[in-house]
Design an enzyme around this catalytic site. Structure first.
Site, PDB file in Angstrom:
ATOM      1  N   THR A 155      -9.144   5.227 -19.090  1.00 54.02           N
ATOM      2  CA  THR A 155      -8.532   6.321 -18.325  1.00 54.02           C
ATOM      3  C   THR A 155      -7.189   6.637 -18.975  1.00 54.02           C
ATOM      4  OG1 THR A 155      -7.756   4.692 -16.703  1.00 54.02           O
ATOM      5  CG2 THR A 155      -9.755   5.911 -16.169  1.00 54.02           C
ATOM      6  N   LYS A 181     -10.889  -2.215 -19.601  1.00 53.71           N
ATOM      7  CA  LYS A 181      -9.929  -1.133 -19.523  1.00 53.71           C
ATOM      8  C   LYS A 181      -8.934  -1.472 -18.440  1.00 53.71           C
ATOM      9  CE  LYS A 181      -9.732   1.951 -16.975  1.00 53.71           C
ATOM     10  NZ  LYS A 181      -8.833   2.236 -15.786  1.00 53.71           N
ATOM     11  N   THR A 192     -10.303  -7.544 -12.884  1.00 53.24           N
ATOM     12  CA  THR A 192      -9.392  -6.669 -13.602  1.00 53.24           C
ATOM     13  C   THR A 192      -9.816  -5.252 -13.301  1.00 53.24           C
ATOM     14  OG1 THR A 192      -8.440  -6.149 -15.743  1.00 53.24           O
ATOM     15  CG2 THR A 192     -10.764  -6.699 -15.706  1.00 53.24           C
ATOM     16  N   GLU A 278       0.891   1.592 -18.308  1.00 48.54           N
ATOM     17  CA  GLU A 278       1.229   3.012 -18.328  1.00 48.54           C
ATOM     18  C   GLU A 278       2.709   3.216 -18.642  1.00 48.54           C
ATOM     19  OE1 GLU A 278      -2.124   4.929 -15.357  1.00 48.54           O
ATOM     20  OE2 GLU A 278      -0.204   4.304 -14.514  1.00 48.54           O
ATOM     21  N   ASN A 427       2.148   8.949 -13.291  1.00 44.93           N
ATOM     22  CA  ASN A 427       1.631   8.785 -11.945  1.00 44.93           C
ATOM     23  C   ASN A 427       2.103   9.853 -10.966  1.00 44.93           C
ATOM     24  OD1 ASN A 427      -0.032   6.158 -11.728  1.00 44.93           O
ATOM     25  ND2 ASN A 427       1.674   5.647 -13.070  1.00 44.93           N
ATOM     26  N   THR A 432      -3.567  15.611 -10.129  1.00 44.32           N
ATOM     27  CA  THR A 432      -3.636  17.050 -10.397  1.00 44.32           C
ATOM     28  C   THR A 432      -3.542  17.375 -11.875  1.00 44.32           C
ATOM     29  OG1 THR A 432      -1.240  17.183 -10.010  1.00 44.32           O
ATOM     30  CG2 THR A 432      -2.703  17.675  -8.161  1.00 44.32           C
TER      31      THR A 432
END
Length: 432
Positions: A155, A181, A192, A278, A427, A432
């Site tokens: 992702t 992932k 995970t 991230e 995030n 959107t």
């Protein structure tokens, strides 16, 4: 006891009898890379799994827990771009349709299929897009298909995550492969984000379950990126027995060798997830030694790397050891602050530690000396230290926080990353 092992190429298709593939089904309109993966064993497998402890569970998790309960699985189908979570009866039906679509193409029972999803929560999965492309997904199964599958489950990951090892068990060459992932919404608790392990080792479902519980305790469960336990956490293992070793049905030398190889591989995968958090700019490892027991050592380490204040300090290259002691203090685990010392160290060029495909040797946490180290707190007393040196250490892409206690002989590690502006950006508009 340490197993003799070597890293090999192939990820989940490295073990005998396994093939894989990944294709783009356009589950999320904006996606340009593969979003649906399939793993298949030519023989039925003994299987086990561990799953999210979040009370809110994705429909894929519910179905997979049901299917894997009898310890027999032959295929895995997984999609990214949609979590199929909080989607009610329609979501449950969509998960089942995924299993049936794969089963029909493969000529197996839908009960023998693991189903996994990852992505946005609360939107219905357009399962018809998977059904329309399932033939192409199945027809592309191959030993090289791990390269397509490892992309399909990503992702917000910036790099794929896979590994494979081989070792000798019972006089036979045994191979274990994996892909996973995970980048955000990660505070792992018995699982995970998504992780799939395959092996040609002959080992019972009961011993696979035992091995999973043992290995996650010191690997995947020691990872925290943002403190959020996902609704979709799934870790499964499939063993088809094609290596030809005598089946492992009890604890002993063969089981321990299998577990050692599994631990080595899963440690690397845990570090890969943490390093690819991230928006992250550096991997943070916290090691705790001298604790009263292993649970305390791991618990303290994980509390340190999950602290937003510690993570922000690491981003700012600020050797703010007070935040470390603070996090340990509210953790609920026992330790003696007056007998606690804190060090910072770094490893340069750390990204090479994670490029393991076919590597002859791989340096993982704790196996190599740091490039540079500084002590900032000793036996409950702050030290005068070189701030410039500390900042130099903290700018590297792999930083270790070493906490040394004097409460016992146990040790533990945890892995996380720094907290950057980019995490908020990613995030802030993820849906959107």
């Amino acid at each position: 006891m340490k197993s003799d092992f070597s890293f090999i190429k192939g990820g989940v298709t490295a073990p005998a009898g396994f093939t894989a593939n990944g294709i783009l089904c356009h589950i999320k309109a904006s996606r340009k890379t593969n979003d649906t993966a399939l793993i298949f064993s030519e023989k039925p497998c003994n299987a086990a799994g561990v799953f999210t402890q979040n009370r809110v569970k994705a429909e894929s998790v519910k179905l997979t827990k049901k299917n894997i309960a009898n310890g027999r699985i032959q295929a895995v189908i997984a999609n990214s771009g949609n979590a199929n979570c909080c989607t009610g009866a329609q979501g449950a039906e969509n998960a089942l349709r995924m299993a049936k679509a794969a089963a029909t193409e493969l000529g197996i029972s839908a009960d023998d299929v693991i189903v996994c999803s990852t992505g946005v929560i609360g939107q219905q999965l357009p399962v018809e897009k998977i059904e329309q492309n399932i033939g192409a997904l199945k027809n592309g199964l191959s030993k090289e298909g791990h390269k397509e599958a490892r992309i399909a489950i990503m992702t917000t990951d910036t790099q794929f995550k896979e590994c494979a090892v081989e070792t000798t068990i019972g006089g036979k060459t045994v191979k274990i492969g994996t892909m996973c992932k995970g980048s955000g919404m990660i505070h792992i608790n018995l699982g995970t984000m998504l992780s799939f392990i395959t092996t040609d080792c002959a080992i019972s479902a009961e011993m696979l379950q035992k091995a999973l519980y043992e290995t996650v305790a010191g690997t995947y469960n020691c990872v925290s990126i943002d403190g959020d336990t996902s609704t979709n956490d799934t870790l499964t293992i499939l063993a088809n027995g094609m290596a030809g070793n005598e089946e492992i049905t009890a604890d002993g030398e063969d089981y321990r060798k299998f577990l050692d190889a599994l631990n080595i591989m899963n440690t690397i995968m845990a570090m890969k997830i943490a390093a690819d958090g991230e928006g992250a700019s550096r991997l943070i490892e916290c090691s705790v030694t001298g604790a009263k027991d292993v649970q305390t050592a791991r618990g303290l380490a994980k509390e340190v790397i999950r602290s937003n204040l510690v993570k922000a300090a690491m981003f700012g290259k600020d050797a703010n050891w007070g935040r470390i002691l603070c996090a340990m203090g509210y953790s609920g685990y026992e330790f003696t602050p007056e007998k606690t010392s804190v060090f910072f160290s770094s490893r340069k060029n750390a990204k090479r530690f994670f490029e393991v495909e076919g590597a002859e040797s791989v340096q993982i946490a704790g196996t190599s000396a740091s490039d540079e180290e500084i002590e900032v707190f000793r036996n409950g007393v702050p030290l005068d230290f070189d701030e410039e040196k500390a900042a130099r250490i903290l700018k590297e892409e792999a930083v270790e926080i070493a906490v040394k206690l004097q409460d016992g002989n146990a040790e533990g590690k945890a892995w996380g990353c720094d907290l950057t502006y980019d995490y908020v950006k990613i995030n802030g508009d993820y849906r959107t």
